[in-house]
Design a protein around this motif. Structure first.
Motif, PDB file in Angstrom:
ATOM      1  N   SER A 276      62.749  63.648 -18.507  1.00 61.18           N
ATOM      2  CA  SER A 276      62.355  64.133 -19.824  1.00 61.18           C
ATOM      3  C   SER A 276      61.318  63.191 -20.426  1.00 61.18           C
ATOM      4  O   SER A 276      61.099  62.081 -19.932  1.00 61.18           O
ATOM      5  N   LEU A 277      60.702  63.652 -21.493  1.00 65.30           N
ATOM      6  CA  LEU A 277      59.638  62.894 -22.142  1.00 65.30           C
ATOM      7  C   LEU A 277      60.114  62.361 -23.484  1.00 65.30           C
ATOM      8  O   LEU A 277      60.807  63.060 -24.230  1.00 65.30           O
ATOM      9  N   GLY A 278      59.767  61.110 -23.781  1.00 71.67           N
ATOM     10  CA  GLY A 278      60.097  60.517 -25.069  1.00 71.67           C
ATOM     11  C   GLY A 278      58.917  59.752 -25.636  1.00 71.67           C
ATOM     12  O   GLY A 278      57.865  59.630 -25.006  1.00 71.67           O
ATOM     13  N   CYS A 279      59.089  59.228 -26.832  1.00 72.84           N
ATOM     14  CA  CYS A 279      58.071  58.423 -27.505  1.00 72.84           C
ATOM     15  C   CYS A 279      58.726  57.153 -28.027  1.00 72.84           C
ATOM     16  O   CYS A 279      59.840  57.198 -28.547  1.00 72.84           O
ATOM     17  N   ASP A 280      58.026  56.039 -27.904  1.00 78.02           N
ATOM     18  CA  ASP A 280      58.567  54.794 -28.432  1.00 78.02           C
ATOM     19  C   ASP A 280      57.466  53.746 -28.471  1.00 78.02           C
ATOM     20  O   ASP A 280      56.339  53.974 -28.009  1.00 78.02           O
ATOM     21  N   THR A 281      57.811  52.582 -29.004  1.00 75.88           N
ATOM     22  CA  THR A 281      56.891  51.447 -29.055  1.00 75.88           C
ATOM     23  C   THR A 281      56.826  50.781 -27.687  1.00 75.88           C
ATOM     24  O   THR A 281      57.857  50.449 -27.105  1.00 75.88           O
ATOM     25  N   VAL A 282      55.613  50.614 -27.182  1.00 74.90           N
ATOM     26  CA  VAL A 282      55.386  49.989 -25.877  1.00 74.90           C
ATOM     27  C   VAL A 282      54.611  48.702 -26.083  1.00 74.90           C
ATOM     28  O   VAL A 282      53.616  48.672 -26.811  1.00 74.90           O
ATOM     29  N   ARG A 283      55.074  47.642 -25.437  1.00 75.94           N
ATOM     30  CA  ARG A 283      54.407  46.341 -25.549  1.00 75.94           C
ATOM     31  C   ARG A 283      53.960  45.868 -24.175  1.00 75.94           C
ATOM     32  O   ARG A 283      54.766  45.809 -23.244  1.00 75.94           O
ATOM     33  N   ILE A 284      52.670  45.553 -24.077  1.00 70.84           N
ATOM     34  CA  ILE A 284      52.118  44.924 -22.876  1.00 70.84           C
ATOM     35  C   ILE A 284      51.758  43.511 -23.307  1.00 70.84           C
ATOM     36  O   ILE A 284      50.677  43.263 -23.829  1.00 70.84           O
ATOM     37  N   GLY A 285      52.688  42.575 -23.136  1.00 74.54           N
ATOM     38  CA  GLY A 285      52.472  41.234 -23.671  1.00 74.54           C
ATOM     39  C   GLY A 285      52.379  41.300 -25.184  1.00 74.54           C
ATOM     40  O   GLY A 285      53.283  41.770 -25.865  1.00 74.54           O
ATOM     41  N   ASN A 286      51.228  40.866 -25.722  1.00 75.21           N
ATOM     42  CA  ASN A 286      51.049  40.868 -27.172  1.00 75.21           C
ATOM     43  C   ASN A 286      50.354  42.125 -27.677  1.00 75.21           C
ATOM     44  O   ASN A 286      50.009  42.221 -28.856  1.00 75.21           O
ATOM     45  N   LEU A 287      50.135  43.103 -26.823  1.00 80.88           N
ATOM     46  CA  LEU A 287      49.550  44.379 -27.224  1.00 80.88           C
ATOM     47  C   LEU A 287      50.690  45.341 -27.557  1.00 80.88           C
ATOM     48  O   LEU A 287      51.544  45.609 -26.718  1.00 80.88           O
ATOM     49  N   VAL A 288      50.696  45.875 -28.771  1.00 78.72           N
ATOM     50  CA  VAL A 288      51.793  46.718 -29.236  1.00 78.72           C
ATOM     51  C   VAL A 288      51.266  48.114 -29.538  1.00 78.72           C
ATOM     52  O   VAL A 288      50.400  48.286 -30.402  1.00 78.72           O
ATOM     53  N   ILE A 289      51.781  49.114 -28.820  1.00 78.96           N
ATOM     54  CA  ILE A 289      51.363  50.504 -28.982  1.00 78.96           C
ATOM     55  C   ILE A 289      52.491  51.273 -29.657  1.00 78.96           C
ATOM     56  O   ILE A 289      53.634  51.261 -29.188  1.00 78.96           O
ATOM     57  N   LEU A 290      52.179  51.950 -30.733  1.00 75.97           N
ATOM     58  CA  LEU A 290      53.177  52.722 -31.462  1.00 75.97           C
ATOM     59  C   LEU A 290      53.197  54.171 -30.969  1.00 75.97           C
ATOM     60  O   LEU A 290      52.151  54.754 -30.686  1.00 75.97           O
ATOM     61  N   GLY A 291      54.388  54.762 -30.882  1.00 71.71           N
ATOM     62  CA  GLY A 291      54.511  56.172 -30.560  1.00 71.71           C
ATOM     63  C   GLY A 291      53.943  56.563 -29.216  1.00 71.71           C
ATOM     64  O   GLY A 291      53.381  57.649 -29.069  1.00 71.71           O
ATOM     65  N   GLN A 292      54.091  55.711 -28.207  1.00 68.48           N
ATOM     66  CA  GLN A 292      53.542  56.000 -26.888  1.00 68.48           C
ATOM     67  C   GLN A 292      54.429  56.991 -26.133  1.00 68.48           C
ATOM     68  O   GLN A 292      55.641  56.816 -26.036  1.00 68.48           O
ATOM     69  N   GLU A 293      53.822  58.029 -25.593  1.00 64.07           N
ATOM     70  CA  GLU A 293      54.547  58.970 -24.742  1.00 64.07           C
ATOM     71  C   GLU A 293      54.876  58.323 -23.397  1.00 64.07           C
ATOM     72  O   GLU A 293      54.048  57.620 -22.829  1.00 64.07           O
ATOM     73  N   PHE A 294      56.064  58.582 -22.890  1.00 68.49           N
ATOM     74  CA  PHE A 294      56.416  58.095 -21.561  1.00 68.49           C
ATOM     75  C   PHE A 294      57.523  58.962 -20.983  1.00 68.49           C
ATOM     76  O   PHE A 294      58.296  59.596 -21.716  1.00 68.49           O
ATOM     77  N   GLY A 295      57.588  58.993 -19.666  1.00 67.17           N
ATOM     78  CA  GLY A 295      58.603  59.769 -18.989  1.00 67.17           C
ATOM     79  C   GLY A 295      59.845  58.942 -18.710  1.00 67.17           C
ATOM     80  O   GLY A 295      59.743  57.756 -18.375  1.00 67.17           O
ATOM     81  N   LEU A 296      60.998  59.553 -18.863  1.00 67.47           N
ATOM     82  CA  LEU A 296      62.272  58.917 -18.535  1.00 67.47           C
ATOM     83  C   LEU A 296      62.797  59.591 -17.267  1.00 67.47           C
ATOM     84  O   LEU A 296      63.215  60.751 -17.299  1.00 67.47           O
TER      85      LEU A 296
END
Length: 381
Positions: free
Chosen positions: A140-160
């Motif tokens: 399924s697909l969800g949205c959440d905060t994704v962090r790549i080190g110090n880069l913070v992305i809000l509301g990023q789509e990703f698959g679970l």
């Protein structure tokens, strides 16, 4: 396991993040204005995400080299953060990780995302399927905060991932795609686009340095280029199709003798593929030239012959990019010397298209400038 990915993704949708049409502010600026920056940084600090460069515009992130087969690094998803090992993949455009509800055997060795532990997670009730050459994933697909080190992305789509078929014994928990958005499904916003539209990086550029043999030392960098990782000047190559990171090659040769791509052909630079993948006729020609012999589903040569084998070379924009035998032969820890050329697992629209995987990218530092649709190459240090 040689991880050769042929990827297709269906039935994803989008997560809505409202971005003003006026000048975009960075997340840091927005939080500072609302007096929330200090609390946010205290809650989301990851000591391992310190940049390895003095340039504040470039964000460097370490990658682990797993037996010269695959490279992966750490990201976090959710609030509080849950950490995952992902392949930073220029051959796809979508992000997925294993889910806590996955009951398949391959998931048992993975770190799995638990949406109930994240207060910023949002479910979309959409399903997805990923098809690999070596297996299949559904979820399924969800949205959440994704962090790549110090880069913070809000509301990023990703698959679970909720079911994984055959994808066992892989040393990572998911994939983070870095190709063009046209390769992602409709109504989705890939990580690259969010890094740009949310004002997280100053330049729409990322780059890879893939170490040879060493487990540590590889990096992916966002927002600019650390030139200490390559020798000489970068040579820029226009992207021939903004889908994959695809370029035009002029010629393929072995020890200076042209053996293919006589009228030009296409190549895809793919950090998610460990090999050099080409048309059946070309790979067969190379196998004959180096006198490789069948070894199960692969081909091998006597390890004592490596120093006598010809150099494989690609000409791009008039410049030669040699790949010596020491690079295109894989010496297994307890086995024979396997050649790292493979045939396409299925016919492509362009029969002469090549996939230049990690065998090539260990030799050449690569820069991906999606603002100008070009790729920069230079010999890696």
């Amino acid at each position: 396991m040689k991880w050769l990915r042929i990827l297709g993704l269906v039935a994803l949708s989008e997560c809505l993040v409202i971005i003003p049409l006026t000048k975009i502010k960075t997340l840091r600026e927005t939080l500072r204005e609302k007096n929330l920056l200090t609390n946010f940084l205290e809650e989301n600090t990851d000591d391992r995400s310190q940049n390895a460069t003095d340039d504040p515009k470039i964000s460097l992130h370490p990658l682990r080299n797993y037996l010269n087969m695959v490279y992966f690094g750490n990201i976090t998803i959710g609030t509080p953060p849950q950490e995952f090992r992902v392949v930073f993949d220029t051959g796809s455009s979508d992000l997925w990780v294993s889910s806590v509800v996955c009951s398949s055997q391959p998931c048992s060795a993975n770190k799995r995302f638990n949406p109930h532990l994240s207060r910023t997670f949002r479910r979309t009730r959409r399903l997805f399927t990923l098809k690999y050459h070596t297996g299949r994933i559904v979820g399924s697909l969800g949205c959440d905060t994704v962090r790549i080190g110090n880069l913070v992305i809000l509301g990023q789509e990703f698959g679970l991932s909720e079911k994984q078929i055959q994808l066992d014994r892989v040393p990572f928990d998911g994939v983070l795609g870095l190709a063009y958005p046209s390769l992602a499904r409709k109504r989705t916003t890939p990580v690259l686009d969010n890094l740009k539209t949310q004002g997280i990086i100053s330049q729409p550029v990322f780059a890879f340095y893939l170490s040879n043999q060493k487990e540590n030392g590889s990096v992916v960098m966002f927002g600019g280029v650390d030139h200490s990782y390559h020798r000489g000047e970068l040579k820029w190559i226009p992207v021939s199709r903004t889908h994959h990171w695809q370029i035009t090659m002029n010629r393929i040769s072995m020890d200076g003798v042209a053996i293919g791509c006589f009228n030009g052909c296409q190549a895809i630079l793919d950090t998610g593929t460990s090999l050099l993948v080409g048309p059946t006729t070309m790979v067969t020609t190379i196998q004959k030239l180096i006198k490789a012999i069948p070894f199960g589903r692969e081909y091998m040569v006597p390890c004592s012959n490596i120093t006598q084998l010809p150099t494989f070379s690609i000409n791009i924009n008039g410049s030669d990019y040699p790949v010596p035998a020491e690079a295109y032969i894989w010496k297994s820890p307890k086995g024979p010397c396997i050649i790292n050329f493979r045939e396409h697992p299925k016919p492509l629209k362009d029969p002469e298209t090549w996939i230049l995987g990690d065998v090539f990218l260990r030799l050449y530092f690569s820069v991906y400038d999606w603002g100008n649709s070009r790729i920069g190459l230079a010999p890696a240090v």
